[in-house]
Design a protein around this motif. Structure first.
Motif, PDB file in Angstrom:
ATOM      1  N   GLY A 121      35.085 100.183  67.713  1.00 34.26           N
ATOM      2  CA  GLY A 121      34.430 101.179  66.869  1.00 34.26           C
ATOM      3  C   GLY A 121      34.731 102.627  67.162  1.00 34.26           C
ATOM      4  N   SER A 122      35.427 102.932  68.247  1.00 33.56           N
ATOM      5  CA  SER A 122      35.763 104.322  68.547  1.00 33.56           C
ATOM      6  C   SER A 122      36.899 104.800  67.644  1.00 33.56           C
ATOM      7  CB  SER A 122      36.209 104.469  70.007  1.00 33.56           C
ATOM      8  OG  SER A 122      35.166 104.174  70.899  1.00 33.56           O
ATOM      9  N   SER A 123      36.875 106.078  67.301  1.00 35.19           N
ATOM     10  CA  SER A 123      38.025 106.662  66.626  1.00 35.19           C
ATOM     11  C   SER A 123      39.121 106.894  67.662  1.00 35.19           C
ATOM     12  CB  SER A 123      37.638 107.996  65.988  1.00 35.19           C
ATOM     13  OG  SER A 123      37.342 108.951  67.001  1.00 35.19           O
ATOM     14  N   ALA A 124      40.334 107.219  67.186  1.00 32.37           N
ATOM     15  CA  ALA A 124      41.422 107.494  68.117  1.00 32.37           C
ATOM     16  C   ALA A 124      41.066 108.675  69.022  1.00 32.37           C
ATOM     17  CB  ALA A 124      42.712 107.776  67.350  1.00 32.37           C
ATOM     18  N   ALA A 125      40.472 109.709  68.439  1.00 31.55           N
ATOM     19  CA  ALA A 125      40.090 110.882  69.231  1.00 31.55           C
ATOM     20  C   ALA A 125      39.025 110.522  70.259  1.00 31.55           C
ATOM     21  CB  ALA A 125      39.595 111.991  68.316  1.00 31.55           C
ATOM     22  N   GLU A 126      38.057 109.716  69.864  1.00 29.18           N
ATOM     23  CA  GLU A 126      37.003 109.315  70.792  1.00 29.18           C
ATOM     24  C   GLU A 126      37.555 108.451  71.922  1.00 29.18           C
ATOM     25  OE1 GLU A 126      33.253 109.245  67.605  1.00 29.18           O
ATOM     26  OE2 GLU A 126      34.456 107.426  67.987  1.00 29.18           O
ATOM     27  N   PHE A 159      46.496 101.478  61.905  1.00 32.42           N
ATOM     28  CA  PHE A 159      45.155 101.394  62.476  1.00 32.42           C
ATOM     29  C   PHE A 159      44.779 102.696  63.182  1.00 32.42           C
ATOM     30  CE2 PHE A 159      42.389  99.670  66.043  1.00 32.42           C
ATOM     31  CZ  PHE A 159      41.248  99.621  65.248  1.00 32.42           C
ATOM     32  N   VAL A 160      45.673 103.221  63.993  1.00 37.63           N
ATOM     33  CA  VAL A 160      45.379 104.441  64.739  1.00 37.63           C
ATOM     34  C   VAL A 160      45.180 105.618  63.796  1.00 37.63           C
ATOM     35  CG1 VAL A 160      46.317 106.110  66.398  1.00 37.63           C
ATOM     36  CG2 VAL A 160      46.538 103.662  66.834  1.00 37.63           C
ATOM     37  N   GLU A 161      45.920 105.648  62.703  1.00 42.24           N
ATOM     38  CA  GLU A 161      45.800 106.757  61.758  1.00 42.24           C
ATOM     39  C   GLU A 161      44.697 106.547  60.739  1.00 42.24           C
ATOM     40  OE1 GLU A 161      49.675 107.542  60.136  1.00 42.24           O
ATOM     41  OE2 GLU A 161      50.368 108.426  62.031  1.00 42.24           O
ATOM     42  N   GLY A 162      43.929 105.463  60.879  1.00 42.19           N
ATOM     43  CA  GLY A 162      42.789 105.234  60.007  1.00 42.19           C
ATOM     44  C   GLY A 162      43.129 104.711  58.632  1.00 42.19           C
ATOM     45  N   LEU A 163      44.351 104.187  58.460  1.00 34.45           N
ATOM     46  CA  LEU A 163      44.776 103.661  57.168  1.00 34.45           C
ATOM     47  C   LEU A 163      44.409 102.195  56.990  1.00 34.45           C
ATOM     48  CD1 LEU A 163      48.332 105.306  57.074  1.00 34.45           C
ATOM     49  CD2 LEU A 163      46.188 106.169  56.100  1.00 34.45           C
ATOM     50  N   SER A 164      44.068 101.524  58.087  1.00 39.45           N
ATOM     51  CA  SER A 164      43.644 100.125  58.050  1.00 39.45           C
ATOM     52  C   SER A 164      42.537  99.929  59.068  1.00 39.45           C
ATOM     53  CB  SER A 164      44.801  99.166  58.390  1.00 39.45           C
ATOM     54  OG  SER A 164      45.820  99.221  57.416  1.00 39.45           O
TER      55      SER A 164
END
Length: 305
Positions: free
Chosen positions: A238-243, A281-286
């Protein structure tokens, strides 16, 4: 014989190698960007320079040092990654700036924390300069740190870089609690994916099954000490890449390597589905679930390397 060694970079890997070689009796000097000093001052009087700077910092550092690099001074490159802008490995970046530079690549299953604890490990020294690789093998090996040689620096670096992408994917797999069967399948296909790009870039297939390939993949994709593995796991939970990066407080090479691999895949007309999905996934596209579905729903066919 004790060597005078300068180490560029004092992240986890740089600190570990500095301490390891000091324990062997070598004289080690260190440089880090946090020192706010001129890295050129580290070059004087050394027998060897070791670079462990993150891939993003290598091009600018190589350009800065190239005009003042002492003739004949060799470098041991311990950076794992692919430069996104130039699609070059770390040693290729150094040799682009310094064409006559004698260069050896260090790679393998080397989790820094375990080495700091004195646990045994093996690694590979890869170079087209067999004499230099053999010399460093003699000088830098110890009872707990065994060094082997090969003549495939490009394949060794690509294997060491791409396994970080697969470690991110393995972390995603474990973060979703998909089980051992799924992870074994993922890593098997990941190794095949690494091999396709390695061979296309001129690497030797045998390198894939050595310490820098399979060995490093097994260590990095199965240990909570691996930053790339933990990054993928945090994101799947559930963490974002930045988190995830904020939690780790460390450089994570896998995502940028995956992007560089995709550029190379397009140039060589290769299919790298795991790299592609890690980028998405890392870029939030999936989402993690979408990544899983896309990988599992690929067209059925023969198992190929």
């Amino acid at each position: 014989m004790a060597m005078q060694i300068g180490v560029l970079g004092q992240g986890a890997w740089g600190r570990t190698l500095s301490g390891l070689f000091e324990q062997q009796g070598h004289r080690v000097q260190r440089w880090s960007r946090t020192h706010r000093t001129d890295p050129a001052s580290l070059l004087r009087g050394q027998n060897l320079i070791i670079c462990t700077v993150a891939m993003a910092g290598v091009p600018s550092l190589a350009r800065q040092l190239a005009p003042v690099w002492p003739v004949g001074l060799p470098i041991l490159s311990g950076t794992k990654g692919i430069d996104l802008e130039q699609q070059l490995t770390a040693s290729q970046v150094w040799q682009q700036c310094l064409p006559s530079l004698r260069c050896v690549v260090l790679s393998g299953p080397n989790l820094a924390t375990e080495l700091e604890q004195g646990l045994p490990a093996a690694s590979v020294l890869a170079s087209s300069d067999a004499a230099l690789a053999a010399e460093l093998q003699r000088e830098l090996s110890s009872d707990s740190f065994r060094l082997y040689t090969n003549s495939d620096p490009v394949g060794t670096e690509l294997a060491g870089a791409l396994k970080n992408v697969m470690a991110v994917a393995a972390g995603i797999c474990d973060g979703l609690d998909l089980g051992t069967n799924a992870k074994a399948s993922l890593l098997t296909r990941g190794l095949a994916e690494m091999g396709r790009l390695l061979v296309a870039m001129g690497g030797a297939p045998a390198t894939l099954y050595g310490l820098a390939g399979l060995g490093d993949l097994l260590a990095t994709a199965n240990s909570s000490l691996s930053r790339n593995y933990r990054f993928g796991r945090l994101m799947a939970q559930g963490s974002s890449a930045a988190e995830a990066r904020e939690t780790l407080q460390a450089t994570v090479e896998g995502p940028m390597t995956a992007k560089a691999a995709m550029v190379l895949a397009r140039q060589h007309d290769l299919s790298l589905p795991i790299c592609e999905q890690v980028v998405a996934f890392v870029e939030g596209l999936s989402t993690a679930d979408q990544v899983l579905r896309i990988l599992m729903e690929r067209e059925l066919g023969q198992e190929k390397r």
